[in-house]
Write a protein that holds these residues in place. Sequence first.
Motif, PDB file in Angstrom:
ATOM      1  N   ILE A 103      -9.580  -0.475  -1.358  1.00 54.54           N
ATOM      2  CA  ILE A 103     -10.972  -0.599  -0.980  1.00 54.54           C
ATOM      3  C   ILE A 103     -11.059  -0.749   0.524  1.00 54.54           C
ATOM      4  CG2 ILE A 103     -13.135  -1.879  -1.340  1.00 54.54           C
ATOM      5  CD1 ILE A 103     -12.013  -0.545  -3.850  1.00 54.54           C
ATOM      6  N   ARG A 104     -11.726   0.175   1.189  1.00 46.71           N
ATOM      7  CA  ARG A 104     -11.846   0.109   2.637  1.00 46.71           C
ATOM      8  C   ARG A 104     -13.068  -0.724   3.042  1.00 46.71           C
ATOM      9  NH1 ARG A 104      -8.345   3.755   4.697  1.00 46.71           N
ATOM     10  NH2 ARG A 104      -7.651   5.432   3.326  1.00 46.71           N
ATOM     11  N   GLU A 105     -13.135  -1.048   4.319  1.00 46.00           N
ATOM     12  CA  GLU A 105     -14.270  -1.790   4.836  1.00 46.00           C
ATOM     13  C   GLU A 105     -15.560  -1.032   4.542  1.00 46.00           C
ATOM     14  OE1 GLU A 105     -14.399  -4.772   6.165  1.00 46.00           O
ATOM     15  OE2 GLU A 105     -12.236  -5.039   5.903  1.00 46.00           O
ATOM     16  N   ALA A 165       8.768 -19.549 -19.922  1.00 48.16           N
ATOM     17  CA  ALA A 165       8.012 -18.294 -20.014  1.00 48.16           C
ATOM     18  C   ALA A 165       7.201 -18.094 -18.736  1.00 48.16           C
ATOM     19  CB  ALA A 165       7.083 -18.329 -21.225  1.00 48.16           C
ATOM     20  N   PHE A 166       7.255 -16.908 -18.173  1.00 47.79           N
ATOM     21  CA  PHE A 166       6.495 -16.568 -16.979  1.00 47.79           C
ATOM     22  C   PHE A 166       5.534 -15.432 -17.311  1.00 47.79           C
ATOM     23  CE2 PHE A 166       9.818 -18.989 -15.145  1.00 47.79           C
ATOM     24  CZ  PHE A 166       9.371 -19.437 -13.903  1.00 47.79           C
ATOM     25  N   GLN A 167       4.344 -15.500 -16.737  1.00 45.23           N
ATOM     26  CA  GLN A 167       3.326 -14.467 -16.951  1.00 45.23           C
ATOM     27  C   GLN A 167       3.490 -13.379 -15.898  1.00 45.23           C
ATOM     28  OE1 GLN A 167       0.719 -14.666 -19.419  1.00 45.23           O
ATOM     29  NE2 GLN A 167       0.451 -12.532 -18.896  1.00 45.23           N
ATOM     30  N   LEU A 168       3.454 -12.115 -16.327  1.00 44.09           N
ATOM     31  CA  LEU A 168       3.544 -10.988 -15.404  1.00 44.09           C
ATOM     32  C   LEU A 168       2.267 -10.168 -15.485  1.00 44.09           C
ATOM     33  CD1 LEU A 168       5.072  -8.985 -13.535  1.00 44.09           C
ATOM     34  CD2 LEU A 168       5.946  -7.897 -15.613  1.00 44.09           C
ATOM     35  N   LEU A 169       1.591  -9.995 -14.356  1.00 40.77           N
ATOM     36  CA  LEU A 169       0.411  -9.129 -14.269  1.00 40.77           C
ATOM     37  C   LEU A 169       0.688  -8.059 -13.223  1.00 40.77           C
ATOM     38  CD1 LEU A 169      -2.519 -11.736 -14.294  1.00 40.77           C
ATOM     39  CD2 LEU A 169      -1.767 -10.291 -16.165  1.00 40.77           C
ATOM     40  N   ALA A 170       0.550  -6.800 -13.592  1.00 42.75           N
ATOM     41  CA  ALA A 170       0.822  -5.706 -12.661  1.00 42.75           C
ATOM     42  C   ALA A 170      -0.374  -4.757 -12.641  1.00 42.75           C
ATOM     43  CB  ALA A 170       2.083  -4.960 -13.080  1.00 42.75           C
ATOM     44  N   ALA A 171      -0.709  -4.244 -11.462  1.00 44.78           N
ATOM     45  CA  ALA A 171      -1.880  -3.362 -11.357  1.00 44.78           C
ATOM     46  C   ALA A 171      -1.689  -2.356 -10.229  1.00 44.78           C
ATOM     47  CB  ALA A 171      -3.140  -4.184 -11.101  1.00 44.78           C
ATOM     48  N   THR A 191       0.855  -1.186   0.000  1.00 51.27           N
ATOM     49  CA  THR A 191       0.000   0.000   0.000  1.00 51.27           C
ATOM     50  C   THR A 191       0.888   1.232   0.000  1.00 51.27           C
ATOM     51  OG1 THR A 191      -1.754  -1.131   1.238  1.00 51.27           O
ATOM     52  CG2 THR A 191      -1.793   1.283   1.234  1.00 51.27           C
ATOM     53  N   VAL A 192       0.649   2.150  -0.925  1.00 52.59           N
ATOM     54  CA  VAL A 192       1.385   3.413  -0.957  1.00 52.59           C
ATOM     55  C   VAL A 192       0.392   4.553  -0.781  1.00 52.59           C
ATOM     56  CG1 VAL A 192       3.266   2.549  -2.391  1.00 52.59           C
ATOM     57  CG2 VAL A 192       1.235   3.468  -3.478  1.00 52.59           C
ATOM     58  N   ARG A 193       0.828   5.605  -0.135  1.00 51.03           N
ATOM     59  CA  ARG A 193      -0.049   6.759   0.098  1.00 51.03           C
ATOM     60  C   ARG A 193       0.450   7.929  -0.747  1.00 51.03           C
ATOM     61  NH1 ARG A 193      -3.582   5.383   3.683  1.00 51.03           N
ATOM     62  NH2 ARG A 193      -3.114   3.740   5.199  1.00 51.03           N
ATOM     63  N   LEU A 194      -0.423   8.392  -1.638  1.00 56.72           N
ATOM     64  CA  LEU A 194      -0.070   9.441  -2.584  1.00 56.72           C
ATOM     65  C   LEU A 194      -1.000  10.623  -2.365  1.00 56.72           C
ATOM     66  CD1 LEU A 194       0.263   7.003  -5.595  1.00 56.72           C
ATOM     67  CD2 LEU A 194       2.116   7.885  -4.177  1.00 56.72           C
ATOM     68  N   ALA A 195      -0.426  11.758  -2.029  1.00 54.84           N
ATOM     69  CA  ALA A 195      -1.206  12.878  -1.516  1.00 54.84           C
ATOM     70  C   ALA A 195      -1.882  13.738  -2.581  1.00 54.84           C
ATOM     71  CB  ALA A 195      -0.316  13.762  -0.642  1.00 54.84           C
ATOM     72  N   SER A 196      -1.387  13.721  -3.803  1.00 54.66           N
ATOM     73  CA  SER A 196      -1.917  14.634  -4.819  1.00 54.66           C
ATOM     74  C   SER A 196      -1.988  13.949  -6.168  1.00 54.66           C
ATOM     75  CB  SER A 196      -1.030  15.877  -4.914  1.00 54.66           C
ATOM     76  OG  SER A 196       0.260  15.517  -5.373  1.00 54.66           O
TER      77      SER A 196
END
Length: 201
Positions: A196-198, A185-191, A146-151
């Motif tokens: 999503i909070r409670e 061969a390896f599959q790479l999925l990045a997102a 988790t990263v926090r990005l202010a702007s």
Amino acid sequence: MNAQDPLDTYIVTAPEQAVALLNPLRAQILAHLREPASASEVARAMNEAPQRINYHLKALEKAGLVRRTGTRQVRNLVEVLYTAIARSFVLSETLGFEPETVRRMKEEGSLAHLVHASDKLKRDALKLLERSETGGTVHSATLAATVRLASDSERQSFVQEYLEAVRRLTEKYGSASGNDADGAAFQLLAAVYPQIREGGQ
């Protein structure tokens, strides 16, 4: 590559195609058509009425974003199979849309791709789990953070640096030899997406 196979990326330059993609439902339909499927199959997957899906499929076909790739006999009916022309769509800067319109279209397209990628990840993980249970060795790695990005500018900078880092790695360890038979061969999925909070907030 078969001529009927979807492209990895399609650059959208025609205004009528871009307008067709403005509809979120059509973006979802395209995500379900990376493999050949009928209107009724897509309708079941999306929990929508077949008539509604068929209507939007016709619009996507008219815009040149999906193509007919075959037919299939189902009981007494012949179903037409459709395939999206690409797995992802990128809007050309030459379209001249307002920045807010472009932003919204990019977000909707990215979310549709995220749904498709997560579905693929689940299917592949289950297949690999079956393989490991039969004694096969499966090498894999996962990372969650988790990263926090202010702007907005900070978020944009993070995404750009993140994509650039992934691009450098894939170029370094990709098919540098040009021989698909060299190595596994390896599959790479990045997102990257909002946490999503409670309670769904």
